[in-house]
Design a protein around this motif. Sequence first.
Motif, PDB file in Angstrom:
ATOM      1  N   SER A  98       0.844  -1.185   0.000  1.00 41.48           N
ATOM      2  CA  SER A  98       0.000   0.000   0.000  1.00 41.48           C
ATOM      3  C   SER A  98       0.883   1.240   0.000  1.00 41.48           C
ATOM      4  O   SER A  98       1.926   1.255   0.649  1.00 41.48           O
ATOM      5  CB  SER A  98      -0.910   0.010   1.230  1.00 41.48           C
ATOM      6  OG  SER A  98      -1.806  -1.080   1.199  1.00 41.48           O
ATOM      7  N   ASP A 100       0.819   5.552   0.433  1.00 41.54           N
ATOM      8  CA  ASP A 100       0.021   6.672   0.936  1.00 41.54           C
ATOM      9  C   ASP A 100       0.066   7.804  -0.082  1.00 41.54           C
ATOM     10  O   ASP A 100       0.900   8.704  -0.004  1.00 41.54           O
ATOM     11  CB  ASP A 100       0.564   7.124   2.299  1.00 41.54           C
ATOM     12  CG  ASP A 100      -0.289   8.219   2.921  1.00 41.54           C
ATOM     13  OD1 ASP A 100      -1.433   8.383   2.471  1.00 41.54           O
ATOM     14  OD2 ASP A 100       0.209   8.897   3.842  1.00 41.54           O
ATOM     15  N   VAL A 102      -2.560   9.923  -3.270  1.00 42.99           N
ATOM     16  CA  VAL A 102      -3.679  10.064  -4.187  1.00 42.99           C
ATOM     17  C   VAL A 102      -3.065  10.369  -5.548  1.00 42.99           C
ATOM     18  O   VAL A 102      -2.358  11.367  -5.719  1.00 42.99           O
ATOM     19  CB  VAL A 102      -4.627  11.197  -3.746  1.00 42.99           C
ATOM     20  CG1 VAL A 102      -5.708  11.409  -4.797  1.00 42.99           C
ATOM     21  CG2 VAL A 102      -5.234  10.881  -2.385  1.00 42.99           C
ATOM     22  N   GLY A 251      -6.126   0.937  -7.551  1.00 44.69           N
ATOM     23  CA  GLY A 251      -6.802   1.744  -6.546  1.00 44.69           C
ATOM     24  C   GLY A 251      -8.238   2.029  -6.913  1.00 44.69           C
ATOM     25  O   GLY A 251      -8.736   1.651  -7.979  1.00 44.69           O
ATOM     26  N   ASN A 257      -8.837  10.912 -10.123  1.00 46.79           N
ATOM     27  CA  ASN A 257      -7.744  10.407  -9.283  1.00 46.79           C
ATOM     28  C   ASN A 257      -7.980   8.945  -8.906  1.00 46.79           C
ATOM     29  O   ASN A 257      -9.029   8.367  -9.214  1.00 46.79           O
ATOM     30  CB  ASN A 257      -7.639  11.249  -7.997  1.00 46.79           C
ATOM     31  CG  ASN A 257      -7.409  12.719  -8.291  1.00 46.79           C
ATOM     32  OD1 ASN A 257      -6.529  13.084  -9.071  1.00 46.79           O
ATOM     33  ND2 ASN A 257      -8.223  13.575  -7.683  1.00 46.79           N
ATOM     34  N   LYS A 259      -7.352   6.435  -5.273  1.00 48.49           N
ATOM     35  CA  LYS A 259      -6.941   6.409  -3.872  1.00 48.49           C
ATOM     36  C   LYS A 259      -6.904   4.959  -3.379  1.00 48.49           C
ATOM     37  O   LYS A 259      -7.250   4.032  -4.126  1.00 48.49           O
ATOM     38  CB  LYS A 259      -7.890   7.241  -3.019  1.00 48.49           C
ATOM     39  CG  LYS A 259      -9.293   6.671  -2.920  1.00 48.49           C
ATOM     40  CD  LYS A 259     -10.156   7.501  -1.967  1.00 48.49           C
ATOM     41  CE  LYS A 259     -11.528   6.848  -1.767  1.00 48.49           C
ATOM     42  NZ  LYS A 259     -12.362   7.594  -0.802  1.00 48.49           N
ATOM     43  N   ASN A 260      -6.500   4.791  -2.103  1.00 48.77           N
ATOM     44  CA  ASN A 260      -6.298   3.434  -1.552  1.00 48.77           C
ATOM     45  C   ASN A 260      -5.423   2.615  -2.502  1.00 48.77           C
ATOM     46  O   ASN A 260      -5.758   1.498  -2.887  1.00 48.77           O
ATOM     47  CB  ASN A 260      -7.630   2.714  -1.315  1.00 48.77           C
ATOM     48  CG  ASN A 260      -8.477   3.391  -0.257  1.00 48.77           C
ATOM     49  OD1 ASN A 260      -7.994   4.246   0.489  1.00 48.77           O
ATOM     50  ND2 ASN A 260      -9.749   3.034  -0.183  1.00 48.77           N
ATOM     51  N   VAL A 261      -4.311   3.212  -2.860  1.00 52.96           N
ATOM     52  CA  VAL A 261      -3.482   2.664  -3.941  1.00 52.96           C
ATOM     53  C   VAL A 261      -2.578   1.543  -3.423  1.00 52.96           C
ATOM     54  O   VAL A 261      -1.977   1.643  -2.355  1.00 52.96           O
ATOM     55  CB  VAL A 261      -2.621   3.783  -4.570  1.00 52.96           C
ATOM     56  CG1 VAL A 261      -1.765   3.221  -5.698  1.00 52.96           C
ATOM     57  CG2 VAL A 261      -3.522   4.901  -5.083  1.00 52.96           C
TER      58      VAL A 261
END
Length: 286
Positions: A98, A100, A102, A251, A257, A259-261
């Motif tokens: 993971s 952190d 965006v 993600g 965009n 997120k949670n990539v």
Amino acid sequence: MIGQLIEGVRTYRQFKPLDHTHGSDAMNRMTLCAAITGLSLAGLSAPAVAQKAGEMEKLRRDVDAVRQSQDALRKDLDEIKKQLQARMPPPPPPLVQSIDAVVAIGDAPLKGVRDAQLTVMEFSDYQCPFCKRHADNSLPQIDKDFIATGKVRYVFRDFPLESIHPQALKAAEAAHCAGDQGRYWEMHDRLFANQQALAVERLVDHATALDMNAGSFKQCLDSGKYVERIRGDIAEGRKLSVTGTPTLLLGMSVDGNMKNVRIMRGAQAYALLKQELDKLLTESKQ
């Protein structure tokens, strides 16, 4: 030694006269033998003890020498172990990590619907054999199961490794020049299918094979109009800890965009990619 024994017997008889009463002969003989034996042992014990002590001292010194050798050997082994550990490469990162961040999609080439639940972003190199493996094996299945069904939008970013793949940059330009004529993904597929034919003159042949305007394509290619854009992809990839190709970011889609990539490095088996995409789909519904 014999003289000492005789002298000892004489001394004994002086202080202990023999008894001539009934049964005294046997007793006298036993007493005399005991005296002789005792004197004999007394005469022999001192040298024997001294010899034994010497042997014990030698054994102690031998044991000490062995211990010292073992200590020296242990130190040598510890030093060798440290040197080997220093030379060992660091362990590889886990297959899925993971990050952190965006990540913006921007105007990068995109396959699928823009409002798909998930986004997959690939950083790739047209001359990389592992990227070809991904393009040949995993991407078609991702396309069938996730892109065509509206679950995933697939974004392609350039990350040519010019130090080892000198034709990769120009191939990336060729894909964008094809995009000017609406043929980006067709050129993408053709470049990977013909990875041994990426010289500039062959790039024009690929454009012709795709029924493109070869003159306009060559003019675009010669101008270098997309070089800066490709350099921007490389810089963005490095910010996201991309070091090699292919690298995939998976993600949840949030407008333009993701997120949670999660980052996956290398040409992974489709089963693993599907597993991670299914996990993300489940999480996106919660």
